[in-house]
Design an enzyme around this catalytic site. Structure first.
Site, mmCIF file in Angstrom:
data_model
loop_
_atom_site.group_PDB
_atom_site.id
_atom_site.type_symbol
_atom_site.label_atom_id
_atom_site.label_comp_id
_atom_site.label_asym_id
_atom_site.label_seq_id
_atom_site.Cartn_x
_atom_site.Cartn_y
_atom_site.Cartn_z
ATOM 1 N N PHE A 19 0.838 -1.197 0.000
ATOM 2 C CA PHE A 19 0.000 0.000 0.000
ATOM 3 C C PHE A 19 0.876 1.252 0.000
ATOM 4 O O PHE A 19 0.920 1.990 0.982
ATOM 5 C CB PHE A 19 -0.907 0.002 1.240
ATOM 6 C CG PHE A 19 -1.729 -1.257 1.397
ATOM 7 C CD1 PHE A 19 -2.825 -1.499 0.554
ATOM 8 C CD2 PHE A 19 -1.420 -2.198 2.359
ATOM 9 C CE1 PHE A 19 -3.589 -2.651 0.692
ATOM 10 C CE2 PHE A 19 -2.187 -3.352 2.505
ATOM 11 C CZ PHE A 19 -3.272 -3.582 1.667
ATOM 12 N N SER A 54 7.161 -0.383 1.281
ATOM 13 C CA SER A 54 7.794 0.852 1.766
ATOM 14 C C SER A 54 9.210 0.581 2.262
ATOM 15 O O SER A 54 10.093 1.450 2.180
ATOM 16 C CB SER A 54 6.963 1.474 2.893
ATOM 17 O OG SER A 54 6.676 0.518 3.898
ATOM 18 N N ASP A 73 7.015 -5.142 12.407
ATOM 19 C CA ASP A 73 5.646 -5.593 12.092
ATOM 20 C C ASP A 73 5.430 -6.922 12.801
ATOM 21 O O ASP A 73 6.345 -7.750 12.849
ATOM 22 C CB ASP A 73 5.491 -5.772 10.562
ATOM 23 C CG ASP A 73 4.040 -5.729 10.102
ATOM 24 O OD1 ASP A 73 3.229 -6.510 10.631
ATOM 25 O OD2 ASP A 73 3.727 -4.929 9.206
ATOM 26 N N SER A 126 4.144 -3.603 18.064
ATOM 27 C CA SER A 126 4.801 -2.304 18.180
ATOM 28 C C SER A 126 4.922 -1.775 19.622
ATOM 29 O O SER A 126 6.010 -1.378 20.045
ATOM 30 C CB SER A 126 4.084 -1.311 17.264
ATOM 31 O OG SER A 126 4.377 -0.007 17.610
ATOM 32 N N HIS A 146 -4.083 1.575 11.952
ATOM 33 C CA HIS A 146 -4.647 2.901 11.656
ATOM 34 C C HIS A 146 -5.872 3.230 12.503
ATOM 35 O O HIS A 146 -6.500 4.265 12.308
ATOM 36 C CB HIS A 146 -5.004 2.996 10.174
ATOM 37 C CG HIS A 146 -3.799 3.113 9.280
ATOM 38 N ND1 HIS A 146 -2.549 2.638 9.638
ATOM 39 C CD2 HIS A 146 -3.641 3.657 8.050
ATOM 40 C CE1 HIS A 146 -1.699 2.888 8.651
ATOM 41 N NE2 HIS A 146 -2.332 3.506 7.671
ATOM 42 N N ARG A 153 -1.082 5.395 20.111
ATOM 43 C CA ARG A 153 -0.074 4.702 20.927
ATOM 44 C C ARG A 153 1.274 4.677 20.218
ATOM 45 O O ARG A 153 2.319 4.907 20.824
ATOM 46 C CB ARG A 153 -0.560 3.284 21.210
ATOM 47 C CG ARG A 153 -0.022 2.670 22.465
ATOM 48 C CD ARG A 153 -0.665 1.336 22.678
ATOM 49 N NE ARG A 153 -0.931 0.693 21.376
ATOM 50 C CZ ARG A 153 -1.504 -0.485 21.238
ATOM 51 N NH1 ARG A 153 -1.896 -1.164 22.297
ATOM 52 N NH2 ARG A 153 -1.701 -1.007 20.037
HETATM 53 N N1 SAH Z 1 4.029 0.119 4.756
HETATM 54 C C1 SAH Z 1 3.317 -0.991 4.134
HETATM 55 C C2 SAH Z 1 1.855 -1.085 4.557
HETATM 56 C C3 SAH Z 1 1.624 -1.296 6.018
HETATM 57 S S1 SAH Z 1 0.036 -1.982 6.374
HETATM 58 C C4 SAH Z 1 3.464 -0.922 2.613
HETATM 59 O O1 SAH Z 1 4.294 -0.124 2.115
HETATM 60 O O2 SAH Z 1 2.787 -1.668 1.914
HETATM 61 C C5 SAH Z 1 0.037 -1.949 8.129
HETATM 62 C C6 SAH Z 1 0.905 -3.015 8.772
HETATM 63 O O3 SAH Z 1 0.946 -2.676 10.164
HETATM 64 C C7 SAH Z 1 0.384 -4.437 8.694
HETATM 65 O O4 SAH Z 1 1.339 -5.273 8.064
HETATM 66 C C8 SAH Z 1 0.181 -4.861 10.156
HETATM 67 O O5 SAH Z 1 0.562 -6.189 10.452
HETATM 68 C C9 SAH Z 1 1.062 -3.880 10.895
HETATM 69 N N2 SAH Z 1 0.646 -3.637 12.278
HETATM 70 C C10 SAH Z 1 -0.574 -3.223 12.709
HETATM 71 N N3 SAH Z 1 -0.593 -3.124 14.042
HETATM 72 C C11 SAH Z 1 0.642 -3.500 14.480
HETATM 73 C C12 SAH Z 1 1.226 -3.635 15.775
HETATM 74 N N4 SAH Z 1 0.555 -3.354 16.889
HETATM 75 N N5 SAH Z 1 2.511 -4.052 15.849
HETATM 76 C C13 SAH Z 1 3.211 -4.347 14.728
HETATM 77 N N6 SAH Z 1 2.707 -4.236 13.489
HETATM 78 C C14 SAH Z 1 1.435 -3.822 13.353
HETATM 79 MG MG MG Z 2 -0.222 3.289 4.675
#
Ligand code: SAH
Ligand code: MG
Length: 211
Positions: A19, A54, A73, A126, A146, A153
């Protein structure tokens, strides 16, 4: 250090699953190059790597500067990636356990881009990792959960680690609610309030500097 992104690496980023619109990824790469020269020797960290898209742009900038990108992640997907939600991709589910697993895809993406030396996967939640993190960052990229709670947090736990002069990038910032969810926009406003200065806006990407 050369400020040119190789067409091979850029092509891998564009082709990778995920994304990240290309112009916003290019903005990440520029932000990384600038961050590395503003705060020499410090690493980058991204929250939310998914399949590594990314991570290629940021990892290439880290590699050019001789530092590393920590790509954090848990690889179980955000709420919005789960079955029934907008950003769900069914083939990313580990059928044996019925949970998402993007880690194999991430590893393959980084291997194919030739960035294994410069991109270090941190597999975990995270806030759990953030509790024990202690290293100043040249660049922090927030693109994890998101929802309101996860986004705020991440902001609270991780932005204190951005070094003075360091860079904060936030993705999916939509000033108009019609374009997307509020929390990334809210943490962007918090960052401005906390004294971060906006350097660049490309699509929904915001690049800010810590004073
Ligand atoms: N940057 C990516 C898109 C990220 S999508 C790109 O370029 O395509 C959001 C990601 O955040 C997901 O893979 C999800 O597993 C991760 N995520 C969501 N909550 C999280 C958490 N609490 N700890 C670690 N990773 C998390
Ligand atoms: Mg994004």
């Amino acid at each position: 250090m050369t400020a040119e992104l190789s067409e091979t690496i850029r092509g891998a980023a564009v082709a990778a699953r995920g994304f990240m619109p290309t112009d916003e990824g290019d903005a990440l790469w520029s932000a990384g190059v600038e961050a590395a020269s503003a705060v020499a020797g410090a690493p980058f960290l991204e929250i939310g790597s998914y399949c590594g898209k990314s991570s290629i742009w940021l990892g290439a900038a880290a590699e050019a500067a001789g530092v590393v990108l920590f790509a954090l992640d848990h690889h179980r997907g955000s709420e919005e990636n789960q079955a029934g939600w907008e950003h769900h991709e069914p083939d990313l589910v580990d059928a044996d356990i019925g949970r998402m697993d993007t880690l194999p895809h991430f590893r393959r993406t980084i291997f194919d881009a030739g960035l294994e030396r410069s991109v270090v996967a941190v597999v975990g939640d995270s806030p759990t990792v953030g509790r024990f993190w202690n290293t100043p960052l040249a660049l922090l990229f927030i693109d994890g959960g998101h929802g309101s709670e996860p986004a705020h947090r991440d902001y609270e736990l991780w932005t204190p680690h951005v070094a003075p002069g360091g860079t904060l990038c936030i993705h999916d910032v939509f000033p108009d609610p019609a374009d997307g969810g509020r929390p990334p926009y809210e943490i962007y406003l918090r960052a401005l309030d906390d004294g971060f200065k906006e350097r660049r806006a490309v699509g929904s990407m915001r690049v800010l500097t810590r004073a």
